[in-house]
Structure formats: structure tokens, C-alpha cells
Design an enzyme around this catalytic site. Structure first.
Site, mmCIF file in Angstrom:
data_model
loop_
_atom_site.group_PDB
_atom_site.id
_atom_site.type_symbol
_atom_site.label_atom_id
_atom_site.label_comp_id
_atom_site.label_asym_id
_atom_site.label_seq_id
_atom_site.Cartn_x
_atom_site.Cartn_y
_atom_site.Cartn_z
ATOM 1 N N CYS A 123 -1.942 -1.849 8.941
ATOM 2 C CA CYS A 123 -1.425 -0.669 9.514
ATOM 3 C C CYS A 123 -1.109 -0.736 10.943
ATOM 4 O O CYS A 123 -0.105 -0.349 11.376
ATOM 5 C CB CYS A 123 -2.805 0.366 9.433
ATOM 6 S SG CYS A 123 -3.046 1.059 7.723
ATOM 7 N N CYS A 137 0.821 -1.256 -0.227
ATOM 8 C CA CYS A 137 0.095 -0.096 0.046
ATOM 9 C C CYS A 137 0.933 1.156 0.218
ATOM 10 O O CYS A 137 0.211 2.414 -0.171
ATOM 11 C CB CYS A 137 -0.721 -0.041 1.156
ATOM 12 S SG CYS A 137 -0.146 0.085 2.811
#
Length: 166
Positions: A133, A63
Site C-alpha cells: 500500500c 490485491c
């Protein structure tokens, strides 16, 4: 035109409130993510050459998120006295970094290694697609502690070498 499009995106100007198969429902971040994104805690950087600072730099190639988390450790007590981060990424990555810096402050370096990404994800109510994340935050904590411990080992070794030479 822009005002109309903005209202449609934010779902304010929708006259028909019935769900239709063609309408895409907006996804919202949890309020904790929004809070840490809008008011990130502990943004900044320490001198990476300071022997009492550990730096963890991690990234997610999938990402493009990059997270740098730093800890400042009291060498006498082994407690983390301060922490900061710089993250280039989505709101979930920034929020995960912010939470991580809050959670490590005041704890022993060994203790922060027990912080798991699942705890961060649960605290922020991250959806499965954003779990990477919180994994970055856990990895950054571990990398920062490892960097600090490596610096301490080198400092102890050089002190021992100097004492042996004398």
C-alpha cells in the site's frame, strides 16, 4: 444472533480471557491508519487536462488496490500547491494515499520524489503484509510528477514551435 456474533468478533463477549490455541486474536490497525481511513484528507479530483495538474494512476494486481493521486503545481515556483486522491482499496491503501497528499503539499516537485514508501509505512506502522500500500503511494507520487513534467515539456515545446513559426 447477529448481535452475539458481532460481540464475539469484536472480542467484547468473551468470558474466558485466557489465550487458547483455538482462538484467533483480532488484528487491529494502528490509530493513524484508522484516523486517515475514517477522516481521509484531500479526497477528490482535479481536471486531468489542466496543464498544471499531474495525475498518477497506479494499481496492485495482487490485491486489487487502485490509487489515483493528483498534484496541482504552481508553474512559476514549481511548488505543489494542492493534492488530492481517489483510492479503491483497503484501509491501509486509503491511509497511505491520504498521508501522501498531506506530505507533498507545499514542496517542490523534485523534493517529493525523495518520499519513500518505507517512510509512509513507518509513519502508519503498517505490517509487512500491507507494505504494498505504501509502495503504491510512492509510485503514485512519482507518476503524478512525471505526468506533470511531461505536460510542461509539451507546453514549452508548443510555445517554442509557435514562436518559431511567427
Amino acid at each position: 444472533m447477529l448481535k452475539h456474533a458481532t460481540k464475539r468478533i469484536l472480542a467484547f463477549g468473551v468470558a474466558d480471557t485466557r489465550l487458547s490455541a483455538n482462538r484467533i486474536l483480532p488484528r487491529f490497525y494502528h490509530e493513524r491508519v484508522v484516523d486517515h481511513y475514517n477522516n481521509p484528507r484531500n479526497v477528490g479530483a482535479f481536471d486531468k487536462n489542466d496543464p498544471n495538474v499531474g495525475t498518477g494512476l497506479v494499481g496492485a494486481p495482487a490485491c486489487g488496490d487502485v490509487m489515483k493521486l493528483q498534484i496541482k503545481v504552481d508553474e512559476q515556483t514549481g511548488k505543489i500547491t494542492d493534492a488530492c486522491f481517489k483510492t479503491f482499496g483497503c484501509g491501509s491503501a486509503i491511509a497511505s494515499s491520504s498521508v501522501a497528499t498531506e506530505w507533498v503539499k507545499g514542496k517542490q516537485t523534485e523534493e517529493v520524489l525523495t518520499i519513500k514508501n518505507t517512510e509512509i509505512a513507518k509513519h502508519l506502522s503498517l505490517p509487512p503484509v500491507k507494505l504494498h500500500c505504501s509502495m503504491l503511494a510512492e509510485d503514485a507520487i512519482k507518476a503524478a510528477v512525471k505526468d506533470y513534467e511531461t505536460k510542461r515539456a509539451k507546453a514549452v515545446a508548443s510555445t517554442t514551435d509557435k514562436a518559431a513559426d511567427a
